[in-house]
Design a protein around this motif. Structure first.
Motif, PDB file in Angstrom:
ATOM      1  N   LYS A   1      33.326  -1.015  69.291  1.00  0.00           N
ATOM      2  CA  LYS A   1      31.955  -1.474  69.130  1.00  0.00           C
ATOM      3  C   LYS A   1      31.840  -2.923  69.605  1.00  0.00           C
ATOM      4  CE  LYS A   1      31.200   1.473  65.084  1.00  0.00           C
ATOM      5  NZ  LYS A   1      30.871   1.502  63.627  1.00  0.00           N
ATOM      6  N   PRO A   2      30.619  -3.365  69.921  1.00  0.00           N
ATOM      7  CA  PRO A   2      30.444  -4.770  70.299  1.00  0.00           C
ATOM      8  C   PRO A   2      31.001  -5.694  69.219  1.00  0.00           C
ATOM      9  CG  PRO A   2      28.452  -3.520  70.747  1.00  0.00           C
ATOM     10  CD  PRO A   2      29.362  -2.601  69.994  1.00  0.00           C
ATOM     11  N   HIS A   3      31.635  -6.776  69.657  1.00  0.00           N
ATOM     12  CA  HIS A   3      32.210  -7.802  68.782  1.00  0.00           C
ATOM     13  C   HIS A   3      33.490  -7.341  68.084  1.00  0.00           C
ATOM     14  CE1 HIS A   3      28.474  -9.842  69.578  1.00  0.00           C
ATOM     15  NE2 HIS A   3      27.765  -8.932  68.924  1.00  0.00           N
ATOM     16  N   GLU A   4      33.954  -6.130  68.355  1.00  0.00           N
ATOM     17  CA  GLU A   4      35.255  -5.696  67.848  1.00  0.00           C
ATOM     18  C   GLU A   4      36.339  -6.081  68.853  1.00  0.00           C
ATOM     19  OE1 GLU A   4      34.319  -1.814  65.026  1.00  0.00           O
ATOM     20  OE2 GLU A   4      35.149  -1.525  67.047  1.00  0.00           O
ATOM     21  N   PRO A   5      37.601  -6.120  68.416  1.00  0.00           N
ATOM     22  CA  PRO A   5      38.687  -6.436  69.356  1.00  0.00           C
ATOM     23  C   PRO A   5      38.709  -5.470  70.529  1.00  0.00           C
ATOM     24  CG  PRO A   5      39.476  -6.542  67.090  1.00  0.00           C
ATOM     25  CD  PRO A   5      38.088  -5.975  67.027  1.00  0.00           C
ATOM     26  N   HIS A   6      39.262  -5.928  71.634  1.00  0.00           N
ATOM     27  CA  HIS A   6      39.387  -5.099  72.834  1.00  0.00           C
ATOM     28  C   HIS A   6      40.140  -3.810  72.488  1.00  0.00           C
ATOM     29  CE1 HIS A   6      40.747  -3.810  76.813  1.00  0.00           C
ATOM     30  NE2 HIS A   6      39.839  -4.621  77.339  1.00  0.00           N
ATOM     31  N   PRO A   7      39.761  -2.673  73.079  1.00  0.00           N
ATOM     32  CA  PRO A   7      40.429  -1.402  72.764  1.00  0.00           C
ATOM     33  C   PRO A   7      41.937  -1.420  72.979  1.00  0.00           C
ATOM     34  CG  PRO A   7      38.419  -1.001  74.012  1.00  0.00           C
ATOM     35  CD  PRO A   7      38.613  -2.483  74.007  1.00  0.00           C
ATOM     36  N   ALA A   8      42.422  -2.263  73.897  1.00  0.00           N
ATOM     37  CA  ALA A   8      43.852  -2.282  74.208  1.00  0.00           C
ATOM     38  C   ALA A   8      44.648  -3.235  73.317  1.00  0.00           C
ATOM     39  CB  ALA A   8      44.061  -2.661  75.673  1.00  0.00           C
ATOM     40  N   THR A   9      43.995  -3.912  72.395  1.00  0.00           N
ATOM     41  CA  THR A   9      44.671  -4.927  71.580  1.00  0.00           C
ATOM     42  C   THR A   9      45.918  -4.378  70.888  1.00  0.00           C
ATOM     43  OG1 THR A   9      42.614  -6.142  71.166  1.00  0.00           O
ATOM     44  CG2 THR A   9      44.414  -6.487  69.615  1.00  0.00           C
ATOM     45  N   ARG A  10      45.775  -3.269  70.183  1.00  0.00           N
ATOM     46  CA  ARG A  10      46.892  -2.735  69.391  1.00  0.00           C
ATOM     47  C   ARG A  10      48.005  -2.163  70.278  1.00  0.00           C
ATOM     48  NH1 ARG A  10      45.745  -2.392  63.977  1.00  0.00           N
ATOM     49  NH2 ARG A  10      43.557  -2.691  63.398  1.00  0.00           N
ATOM     50  N   THR A  11      47.630  -1.564  71.396  1.00  0.00           N
ATOM     51  CA  THR A  11      48.636  -1.029  72.310  1.00  0.00           C
ATOM     52  C   THR A  11      49.471  -2.148  72.918  1.00  0.00           C
ATOM     53  OG1 THR A  11      47.293   0.908  72.834  1.00  0.00           O
ATOM     54  CG2 THR A  11      48.995   0.303  74.424  1.00  0.00           C
ATOM     55  N   PHE A  12      48.822  -3.216  73.360  1.00  0.00           N
ATOM     56  CA  PHE A  12      49.554  -4.352  73.927  1.00  0.00           C
ATOM     57  C   PHE A  12      50.434  -5.003  72.857  1.00  0.00           C
ATOM     58  CE2 PHE A  12      47.276  -3.710  77.688  1.00  0.00           C
ATOM     59  CZ  PHE A  12      47.628  -4.639  78.650  1.00  0.00           C
ATOM     60  N   GLN A  13      49.920  -5.111  71.637  1.00  0.00           N
ATOM     61  CA  GLN A  13      50.728  -5.658  70.548  1.00  0.00           C
ATOM     62  C   GLN A  13      51.989  -4.825  70.337  1.00  0.00           C
ATOM     63  OE1 GLN A  13      48.926  -6.562  66.571  1.00  0.00           O
ATOM     64  NE2 GLN A  13      50.387  -5.045  65.835  1.00  0.00           N
ATOM     65  N   ALA A  14      51.821  -3.513  70.305  1.00  0.00           N
ATOM     66  CA  ALA A  14      52.952  -2.620  70.057  1.00  0.00           C
ATOM     67  C   ALA A  14      54.021  -2.759  71.131  1.00  0.00           C
ATOM     68  CB  ALA A  14      52.467  -1.174  69.980  1.00  0.00           C
ATOM     69  N   LEU A  15      53.601  -2.775  72.377  1.00  0.00           N
ATOM     70  CA  LEU A  15      54.561  -2.900  73.474  1.00  0.00           C
ATOM     71  C   LEU A  15      55.272  -4.243  73.433  1.00  0.00           C
ATOM     72  CD1 LEU A  15      52.431  -1.287  76.300  1.00  0.00           C
ATOM     73  CD2 LEU A  15      54.567  -0.368  75.360  1.00  0.00           C
TER      74      LEU A  15
END
Length: 342
Positions: free
Chosen positions: A204-218
């Motif tokens: 949703k608008p103003h939420e973290p980028h969709p890839a945030t958690r994936t990049f964190q995990a990697l």
């Protein structure tokens, strides 16, 4: 640059000047003293080291495994040639590094866990989903890269990694999309991976980028960040003098949980086995200085949005032997398997 932290936040007009996260709180809890020795286990741009050196006539041993940070430390070392040394190594080895620098025991250890804004703001390092660059993420510039994991891991293992280290509920869909994309061509750049993830994760608008958690995990997997943190806490326990302070700043729940579990366990007597009631309990090895987590002020978050997820925990070393390092593996949180959700 704007401090350390996850997730990423852009600043108007480009990267801001470096703002060490919770600097005032770190110095207050570390309480630097004259003629003391401190370890800055995550040197980065040297913000904490500078503040410690300015707060007291003391010595600082800076450690960073990123050669870029070491290369940039020259100015501070020249400013305090007798009081600051910066060493390229992992902070998990901080007790060994301190001993090699003539300090088998120190008066304080500070750790700022996670990716730095220097790394995020350099697209060629591959940490940022907002900047084009090779899918690298290696802090020490050696070993397997994020691209190696993304293009080689079987789909189930990739989903498990993303779920475990990113706490990403869409891990199965993300892994499936990555495997489908890499069948056409290897996924080798940051923006390509971010595009793939954004195709299956809606924000949703103003939420973290969709890839945030994936990049964190990697990033966590590539750099063994949770294992490094657990070992660094054990090293700090071994190297701190009685009365020495340990101050740790974390940026997401996985890191904070490890620090919280460690300090809470060390602040209580070690329980003996119920099967061996005659075993003497080990006394506490730390006293909590900060009860619970200290969080950044609203003013700091407004000035440095990357600070918004930061938490600080601090404790003081007691005059008892360090506990057996065998229990450090238990610090790694028992993260659920994605299959358990099905």
């Amino acid at each position: 640059m704007a401090g350390r932290g996850d997730p990423e936040t852009e600043t108007a007009g480009g990267p801001a000047r470096h703002l060490p996260v919770m600097l005032r709180e770190v110095v207050a809890h570390l309480a630097p003293k004259d003629d003391a020795t401190y370890v800055d286990g995550t040197f980065g741009a040297g913000g904490y080291s500078r503040a410690i050196l300015e707060a007291a006539r003391c010595r600082v041993i800076g450690i960073d495994r990123d050669p870029t940070a070491i290369a940039g430390a020259g100015g501070l070392v020249l400013a305090w040639p007798e009081r600051l040394v910066v060493v390229e190594d992992e902070f998990a080895h901080l007790d060994q590094v301190a001993a090699m620098q003539g300090a088998p025991q120190v008066d304080g250890v500070v750790l700022d866990i996670g990716v730095s804004s220097m790394q995020l703001d350099q697209g060629e390092r591959g940490f940022s989903f907002r900047r084009e660059g090779p899918l690298d993420m290696r802090m020490a510039r050696s070993g397997l890269s994020a691209a190696d994991l993304v293009n080689a891991l079987p789909e189930a293992e990739l989903a498990n990694l993303i779920y475990r280290f990113g706490e990403e509920r869409q891990s199965r869909n993300i892994a499936r999309a990555i495997v489908k994309a890499r069948a056409d061509a290897p996924v080798t750049t940051t923006l390509r991976l971010a595009e793939i993830v954004a195709g299956v994760v809606w924000a949703k608008p103003h939420e973290p980028h969709p890839a945030t958690r994936t990049f964190q995990a990697l990033r966590i997997a590539v750099n063994d960040e949770l294992g490094q943190l657990a070992r660094a806490l054990g090293a700090a326990e071994r190297v701190l003098k009685p009365g020495g302070r340990l101050v740790v700043v974390t940026f997401h729940s996985l890191e904070d949980r490890i620090v919280k579990n460690f300090l809470n366990a060390r602040a209580k007597p070690a329980a003996g086995s119920r099967h061996l009631p005659a075993v003497k309990q080990e006394p506490p090895s730390f006293r909590l200085v900060a009860r619970g987590a200290v969080e950044p002020s609203e003013a700091e978050i407004a000035a440095n949005p990357r600070a918004r997820s930061a938490k600080l925990r601090a404790a003081e070393r007691l005059d008892v032997p360090a506990r057996d390092i065998a229990d450090l593996a238990a610090l790694l949180p028992p993260l659920p398997d994605p299959d358990a959700r099905r």
